[in-house]
Every structure is written in structure tokens, then in C-alpha cells.
Scaffold this motif. Structure first.
Motif, PDB file in Angstrom:
ATOM      1  N   LEU A  98       0.821  -1.216   0.000  1.00 26.76           N
ATOM      2  CA  LEU A  98       0.000   0.000   0.000  1.00 26.76           C
ATOM      3  C   LEU A  98       0.855   1.265   0.000  1.00 26.76           C
ATOM      4  N   GLY A  99       0.358   2.280  -0.706  1.00 26.52           N
ATOM      5  CA  GLY A  99       1.054   3.562  -0.743  1.00 26.52           C
ATOM      6  C   GLY A  99       1.249   4.169   0.642  1.00 26.52           C
ATOM      7  N   PRO A 100       0.149   4.328   1.398  1.00 25.52           N
ATOM      8  CA  PRO A 100       0.302   4.968   2.718  1.00 25.52           C
ATOM      9  C   PRO A 100       1.127   4.143   3.710  1.00 25.52           C
ATOM     10  N   LYS A 101       1.436   2.891   3.375  1.00 19.89           N
ATOM     11  CA  LYS A 101       2.211   2.040   4.289  1.00 19.89           C
ATOM     12  C   LYS A 101       3.621   1.845   3.689  1.00 19.89           C
ATOM     13  N   ALA A 102       3.730   0.977   2.686  1.00 15.27           N
ATOM     14  CA  ALA A 102       5.044   0.713   2.081  1.00 15.27           C
ATOM     15  C   ALA A 102       5.612   1.967   1.411  1.00 15.27           C
ATOM     16  N   GLY A 103       4.746   2.729   0.754  1.00 16.14           N
ATOM     17  CA  GLY A 103       5.205   3.942   0.054  1.00 16.14           C
ATOM     18  C   GLY A 103       5.787   4.954   1.028  1.00 16.14           C
ATOM     19  N   VAL A 104       5.073   5.195   2.116  1.00 14.74           N
ATOM     20  CA  VAL A 104       5.539   6.160   3.120  1.00 14.74           C
ATOM     21  C   VAL A 104       6.864   5.690   3.732  1.00 14.74           C
TER      22      VAL A 104
END
Ligand code: NDP
Length: 480
Positions: free
Chosen positions: A205-211
Motif C-alpha cells: 500500500l502507498g500509505p504504508k510501504a510507500g511512506v
């Protein structure tokens, strides 16, 4: 259901937590694969692997790095049909488009930067006072590449190829909505025998792995393509850490049509600009400004063609309009149709959910919409919709056309249709857009600077711009 893996340190691995996310096929609305729901351990492992690989990779000669990229390009080309099908299933785009645009462009990206690796040179500046400057350019280290769902392999390779060519090691985070071709690329890296850790792909996920990627202290730069809101979030996190940032963001691109245009070409290319990939290309021309004398003729022809563009199964060869990426996105786009009506817009065609029979009965399809009667400054004409929706706006003077074309927060691309050469040059210099096409659309030369002004981003990709972004400049001044 197929289970995809991360590609970390040369190996395919599931998420350390054991968590999974579902991957949906937009044409059916059904989950068909699972991807690792990556978190901190996965990202830390990927960055550590990239760090370990960096000394050897950056010391590898540029020519040799180019050979690796050529090797990967050859494998992508060999698997073109398989990858095109995978991209079509994962995104909902017509297979004919994936076969003619997405995958060939991924091959071209890898080949272009394979050559760039050994062609890249730095500047020298002689001073009259008896000194000479030369600039050394060295790779940054570990860099992060975050790419969106609309052109998955095309945009992923557009980032990782220059990063690797310049001698960096990469941790890539593809969109969780379209993980498949990044996974298949991981398999091809293994087949090519890529050195472990040089390229790592962390799904999730963006908000998880991306961040986690953006905030990781050992990641020196982030190359991001995606929405403007996400770009702002990434900038906010990366700026205090002084990371290098390249942000390729959204657009609300104007198509300017003058009465003296080549009518047939203008209509057919404006259609392509409006509806290619279901309007889900950042460069799509979603606002068509038409000189009043031509307005009625253009509108009638355009609408007649849009009505013929009905959505179909993306895997069928004749399909020109596929499914949009998700149910949530479909609802967002349909919400803009309602907004357009409230703002006084007249829906000339489409704008409804399309229901297909058989295998695609649960899919996320929409009839391409053409809307008129809206002022340039209403929300429908200001906000990025990123779907098969286009507005038509008549204008009376050149100044009006330029003011309205420039009158949004975005500044990514514009196309201009006229046979008046002077006008084309005059307007090209006034339009607030990083990419201006005259009598064409999306004609791309990989050497040119690619990127936007205003809220369409900062920095440029492509050619030497990308090679400069992925290197640190060190100036040496010698007095003699
Ligand atoms: P998003 O901004 O939602 O996502 C882009 C990528 O960033 C995805 O991999 C996403 O992961 C990830 N991401 C999401 N949130 C964060 C975060 N807080 N930190 C780090 N990474 C994050 O864009 P879309 O995928 O929806 O793509 C559509 C947008 O991309 C449109 O606005 C379009 O205009 C723009 N675009 C711009 C282009 C350009 O060259 N200027 C080219 C193509 C598209 P996940 O999907 O898993 O959430």
C-alpha cells in the motif's frame, strides 16, 4: 489464486508479516491474485540489500550496466505478449494498447537508458581568469521509485532504467492496484541473473510501504509519479530530510482547436487524446477549447465518434475502450458527471456506467462522456477527473483561448491544432505546460524533458534530465 512476491536481495519473498492484499481484474470486478502487504521489515530488508549492492554496482563500468539493461530489455521484448496480456488484465486497458504502447515503451525505456549509461558526460567551464571547472557526477546510492497504476510497466521502467544506468540501486514500489508486471519484471531480473539487491520491488500500500520508502533514512532520492495530493504528502515528508525529489503529478490538459486546423486529423487525434486508456493518462486532453466558428461542426463530429466508442472486454482484440481501474475510481468519475450537471453542463453523450454481458458483467466500465456548456473556471473544468470525460468549450479570441488554457492549477501538457505557423509558435511560448504538442498528441521522444509546471510537479524526467536527477554533481575548480 496466484500469489505474487516481493523481489528483495535477488529473491522472491512474501511479506515478513505474512499479510496479503487482493489484486482485482477491473474487467470482471473479481480478485484474481494476492500481493504481499509489505511493511517495515520488508522495506528495511530491501533498502539494506540495495545498500549492500551499491558499492559493486556503482563501480561496474557504465558500459556493463548498459549491457544488463539491454539484457533485461531483450527478455521483456521476448515476453511482450505475456506482459501485454498481464497489463491488460491488471489495469483493464485494451490488450491492443498494452501490446502497441505499454510494453514496447518499457523495452524502449530500458534500451534508451542502457545507451545513455555510457553516453552521459559532464560539463566543463573554462574561466578567463585562468581556471577551469569540471563537474564530476556520481550516483546517489539507494533511490526510491514510486509509480502509478495507469501505465504500470511503462512508468516503472521509465524511472528504474535511468536510476540503474547512472549507477544507483533501486527500491521500487509499484501501485498496489497494478502489481503484476512489476512482479513479472522481477522474475525476468532473476532469469537475467541481475546482481542481487541492485533492483528490489516491494509491493504493498502507498500509505504504508510507500511512506516507509519515502521516509527511510538511507534512501537518497524519490522519483514519484502519481496524483498531486500524494505528491504534496511525499514532498512534506522528504523535504525535512533534504532528499532529492522528482514529482510528476496530475494534469488538466487543454486541447486548443482553431478554425484553420486540419479537421479530420484534429478530430481523430483529439478523440485519442481524450479517451486513450479510458482517459487515464496524465497527458490526456480533457478540456477541448474550440474556436467558435468551428464549434458546432467539431462538436457534432466528436460526439458522433464518442458514441461509437463503447467499452468492451479488454482482452478482445477489437476493444478500444476498456474498464477503469477500480469501483472507487468509477464512482469518483461518475460523481464528476453529477457535478457537471449541477454546474449547468449538458451531457452530450455517455457518462453512465456501462454493463457488459458474460465474463465482464461485474466489471468497472463507463460510457465515454462529452460535456458542453460549462465555464472554464467551474470545478469540472478545474479538477483532474482522470477518466473518460471531456468538456467542450467555445472561445472567440486567441487571448481568451490562452487565458482559459492556462486557467487551472495544473500545467502538464497542452496540444494545439492550427495551420498558422506563426500562431503555433506564439502560443507555444505562452502556454503554461511542460509539454506542448502542435498538430499532434503524445508523440514522445525519450530525449526531451518530460514534466509539468505549477501543481503538475517539479523536476523533469527523460534524457539527460533523468541522468542528472539520479546523480550528484561535484564541481572541481582548478586554477592554473
Ligand atoms: P497516487 O498518487 O494515488 O499513487 C501513485 C503511487 O504512489 C502508487 O504507487 C501509490 O501506491 C503510491 N502512494 C500513495 N500514497 C502514498 C504516500 N503517502 N506515500 C508514498 N507513496 C504513496 O496516484 P494514482 O496511482 O492514483 O495515479 C493517478 C495519478 O497519477 C493521476 O493524478 C495522474 O495524473 C498521475 N500521473 C502523472 C503522470 C505524470 O507524468 N505527470 C503520469 C501518470 C500518472 P498505492 O496505489 O498502492 O496506493
Amino acid at each position: 489464486m496466484q500469489k505474487l512476491a516481493n523481489y528483495i536481495d535477488g529473491k522472491l519473498t512474501p511479506a515478513a508479516s505474512g499479510g496479503w492484499l487482493e489484486d482485482f481484474e477491473p474487467a470482471t470486478g473479481k480478485a484474481y491474485a494476492r500481493i504481499p502487504d509489505s511493511h517495515k521489515t520488508d522495506m528495511d530488508n530491501a533498502v539494506a540489500a540495495a545498500q549492500r549492492a551499491f558499492p559493486a554496482w556503482s563501480a561496474t563500468s557504465a558500459a556493463k550496466r548498459g549491457e544488463w539493461l539491454h539484457k533485461l530489455a531483450a527478455l521483456v521484448e521476448r515476453d511482450l505478449e505475456k506482459l501485454a496480456r498481464a497489463e491488460s488484465v491488471d489495469t483493464g486497458k485494451p490488450i491492443a494498447l498494452a501490446r502497441s504502447l505499454d510494453i514496447p515503451r518499457a523495452v524502449a525505456n530500458l534500451r534508451y537508458f542502457a545507451a545513455a549509461a555510457s553516453q552521459f558526460a559532464s560539463e566543463s567551464h573554462a574561466m578567463e581568469s585562468g581556471a577551469i571547472n569540471y563537474t564530476l557526477r556520481s550516483p546517489l546510492g539507494v533511490v526510491g521509485c514510486i509509480s502509478p497504476w495507469n501505465l504500470p510497466l511503462y512508468l516503472l521502467t521509465w524511472k528504474l532504467a535511468p536510476a540503474l544506468a547512472a549507477g544507483n540501486c533501486v527500491v521500487a514500489k509499484p501501485s498496489e492496484l497494478t502489481p503484476m508486471t512489476a512482479y513479472l519484471l522481477s522474475e525476468l531480473c532473476m532469469e537475467a541473473g541481475f546482481p542481487a539487491g541492485v533492483l528490489n520491488v516491494v509491493q504493498g500500500l502507498g500509505p504504508k510501504a510507500g511512506v516507509l520508502l519515502v521516509e527511510h533514512p538511507d534512501v537518497k532520492a524519490i522519483s514519484f509519479t502519481g496524483g498531486t495530493k500524494t505528491g504534496a504528502d511525499i514532498a512534506g515528508r522528504a523535504a525535512p530530510k533534504f532528499k532529492k525529489l522528482s514529482l510528476e503529478l496530475g494534469g488538466k490538459n487543454p486541447t486548443l482547436v482553431f478554425s484553420d486546423c486540419d479537421f479530420e486529423r484534429t478530430v481523430s487525434e483529439s478523440m485519442r487524446a481524450a479517451f486513450s486508456n479510458q482517459g487515464e493518462i496524465c497527458l490526456c486532453g480533457s478540456r477541448i477549447l474550440i474556436e467558435r466558428g468551428l464549434y458546432a461542426r467539431f462538436r457534432d463530429e466528436f460526439v458522433a465518434r464518442a458514441k461509437m466508442l463503447s467499452p468492451g472486454d479488454p482482452l478482445e482484440e477489437i476493444t478500444a475502450q476498456g474498464a477503469v481501474i477500480s469501483e472507487a475510481h468509477l464512482q469518483k468519475v461518475l460523481g464528476y458527471i453529477e457535478l457537471a450537471k449541477k454546474e449547468g453542463g449538458k451531457i452530450l453523450c455517455g457518462g453512465r456506467r456501462a454493463r457488459l454481458d458474460g465474463r465482464c458483467s461485474g466489471g468497472w466500465f463507463m460510457e465515454p462522456a462529452v460535456i458542453e456548456n460549462l465555464p472554464y473556471d467551474c470545478r469540472t473544468n478545474q479538477e483532474e477527473i482522470f477518466g473518460p470525460v471531456v468538456t467542450l468549450i467555445p472561445f472567440d479570441t486567441e487571448d481568451e483561448a490562452v487565458a482559459w488554457a492556462n486557467g487551472t492549477p495544473y500545467g502538464l501538457a497542452a496540444s494545439l491544432w492550427s495551420r498558422d505557423v506563426s500562431r503555433c509558435h506564439r502560443l507555444a511560448a505562452q502556454l503554461e505546460a511542460g509539454l506542448i504538442w502542435v498538430n499532434c498528441w503524445m508523440l514522445r521522444d525519450l530525449r526531451v524533458p518530460m514534466g509539468g509546471m505549477k501543481q503538475s510537479g517539479t523536476g523533469r524526467e527523460g534524457g539527460w534530465e533523468a541522468m542528472r536527477f539520479f546523480t550528484e554533481a561535484r564541481n572541481v575548480c582548478i586554477k592554473y
